[in-house]
Design a protein around this motif. Sequence first.
Motif, PDB file in Angstrom:
ATOM      1  N   THR A 387       2.497  -7.448  11.553  1.00 50.62           N
ATOM      2  CA  THR A 387       2.788  -8.708  10.869  1.00 50.62           C
ATOM      3  C   THR A 387       1.514  -9.520  10.775  1.00 50.62           C
ATOM      4  N   THR A 392       0.763 -14.128   0.789  1.00 51.00           N
ATOM      5  CA  THR A 392       1.113 -12.895   0.084  1.00 51.00           C
ATOM      6  C   THR A 392       0.597 -12.955  -1.332  1.00 51.00           C
ATOM      7  N   THR A 398       6.010  -7.945  -2.442  1.00 51.74           N
ATOM      8  CA  THR A 398       7.203  -7.419  -1.783  1.00 51.74           C
ATOM      9  C   THR A 398       7.485  -5.987  -2.216  1.00 51.74           C
ATOM     10  N   PRO A 429       7.269  -9.685   2.380  1.00 51.48           N
ATOM     11  CA  PRO A 429       6.912 -10.968   3.002  1.00 51.48           C
ATOM     12  C   PRO A 429       7.982 -11.413   4.003  1.00 51.48           C
ATOM     13  N   TYR A 435       3.340 -11.481   6.140  1.00 45.12           N
ATOM     14  CA  TYR A 435       3.788 -10.204   5.596  1.00 45.12           C
ATOM     15  C   TYR A 435       4.179  -9.268   6.736  1.00 45.12           C
TER      16      TYR A 435
END
Length: 463
Positions: A387, A392, A398, A429, A435
Motif C-alpha cells: 500500500t 493515483t 483502478t 485505489p 493505492y
Amino acid sequence: MPETATPAPPVVPGVEWVRPRPDRRGYRNDVILALVLALGTVASVVLYRATGWGEGTEWWASALWTAGMTLPLAARRRLPEVVALVASAVFIVGGVLGIGEALFSNIALFVAIYTVGAWGRSRRVATIVRSLIVVVMFGWLFWGLIYFSAMQDHLPELSREGLLSPYLAYGFINVLTNLLYFGGAWYFGDTAYRSARAKAELEQRTAELAAERERTRVQAVALERLRIARELHDVVAHHVSVIGVQAGAARRVLAKDPAAATASLSAIESSAREAVDELHGLLGTLRGDADTGPVAVDGIGGAPATTSTSTRGIDRLDELVAESADGGLPVALAIVGEPRAVTPVVDLSAYRITQEALTNVRKHAGAAATAEVRVRWSDDALEVEITNTGTTTGAAGTVRRSDATAGGLGQLGMRERVAAAGGTLELGPRARGGYLVRASFPLRRGDAAGIGTAAATQSEAGA
C-alpha cells in the motif's frame, strides 16, 4: 530409385477411404504369384489328365485356360475388379469344357475375389462385383445340380431315391462348400481392407501427435521468452526508477552536500550493477537455445518454467525494501505469521509483484508518498500486500482482478504471475487515499508446482 509405396490418403470421418496402391515390390510379388500359380496349374492339369479327368480337352485349350486363369493375377492389385471377373469367367469356361483342374484354379479364383475386397478402390463397386460373381457361381451350381439330377448316368453311384437321397446330400455338400469358399474370400478381403484403414488411421494420428508436440514445443519456447520479457521489464523498471530518483537527489545536493551526493551516486552504481547482473542472467537464458539447447520450459526440456534466472524470493524482501528506502521512498516491512517453504513460482512471484508495486509507487505516487509492505502467512495461504499514501494517476489507475485488459505491462505481469500460482490479485485505489496491491497465493493445493505451471501456460497463452 527407392521403391516407396504411395502415401496413404487421410482418414476423414464420413468420407470413403481409398487404399493406396502398393509399391513396385508389391507389383513384382503379384507377378511372381501369378507365375507360381500358372506353373502349379500346369502341373495339376497334367496330373488330372493322367487320371483320365479332362482327357477330352485339347492340350492347347488347357494351356490357354491355364494362362487365362492365373496370369491376370499379375495385375490383381492394379485392376482387382477386372481380374476377378476374368478369373470367374475363365473358371466357368473350364468347368463347361471339362478341363478338370480343380486345385490351383480354385486358389486363383479365391485370391481374385479376396483382392477385390482388400484392394478395391470403391467399396460399392467391390460389393457389386463380388455379389455378381457369387450370384452367377451359385446359379451355375444350382443349374448343374438340377440338370444332372435327371441324368441317371451322371454319378450313377448316387441314388436319387428318398427324401434325403445321396445325390441330394451331395448337392447340399456342394452348396455348403461354396458358401464357405466365397464367404471366406469375401470376409478375409474386407478384413484386410479394414486392417489397412486402421493402420493408416493410426499412422495419421501418430503424425498429428508428432506435429502437435512440435507446435507445443515451439509455443512453449515462445511463452518462456514472454516470461523472460516480463522479467526484463521488472528488472529494468525497478532499477531505472531507483537510478532516476538517486540521480535527481544527487543533482539537487551536489553543490551543497557533496557527501550526500556521493552516497546517491554510490546507490546508482550499486543499482546499475545489480541490473546488469540480472540482465546478463536473463539474456543468457534467451541465448540458451543457441548455446546449450532449447530455452528451459516445463515439460519440454531443461529446468522447469517456474525456475527464474534470478535467485530473488520472499526472503529477500527486506533487501528490496532497504533498496527502495535508499532510493528515497520510505517503506516499512511487516511480516505476520510463521514463514513456510513455498514453490519456486510463488517465491519469485511474491518478490516480483512487490518489486513492481514499489516501482509504480516511485513512478506515479508523488514525491511525498510512503509505502508499506505486509506479508501475511496463514495455514493455507500467503498474502503479500503493498500500500502507499500517494496520489493515483492514470498509469496506476483502478484495476480489479476481473479486468483483464486494464493497466500496463507491469500490471499484466502481476496478473499472470498470480494466475501461474493459482492465486488471486486485487489492484486499485484505497478509500482513504493511496493505492493497494494485494496478492494471495494458496499453499495447500496438492501438487502446487504442477498446477501453477499449467495455470501459467494457460495465462500466457491468453496473453
